[in-house]
Scaffold this motif. Sequence first.
Motif: not given
Length: 144
Positions: A64, A67-69, A89-92, A97, A99
């Motif tokens: 994490k 911005k990215v997790s 993969i999530t981009y905030k 968000k 994903w």
Amino acid sequence: MNRIFYLLITLILLSFYNLKGQSIGWEVRTNNKEYLKVGIGDFALRHRTDESENRVTFSKSVWKDKKVSLKIPIHYKIEKEIPSFQPRITYKMSDIKLWVQTEFWFDESYETAFVIEKPYNKYSFLAGWDTSDAFRFGLSYKLK
């Protein structure tokens, strides 16, 4: 089986009332699938409303930054008695968000989903598409 599942959800909610990370949610898809979900911490129970699938999930973030997790959920489908992985993969961005996730096991690959999620206070709204050509729409609420 249906009564047992609802009883289990109720007992978990009552037993873990003071834990953080509790949520309830609902998701509907254009391929006639509908799901109810109860989450407590890193665990979740998901019930398909046509009673053909219940699954238990343990999910942990493994990487994490701002911005990215990357989160790796491990599912166990109760009726089919099979596990699966579903890396996400999530981009905030500032207020949404984005994903992508794909579900697989060693010898089989399932669908990949692309989703936009909009958090608002304790609510979260999602809309997306997956490789089974189904659109999905969901709503979740954080209890704590």
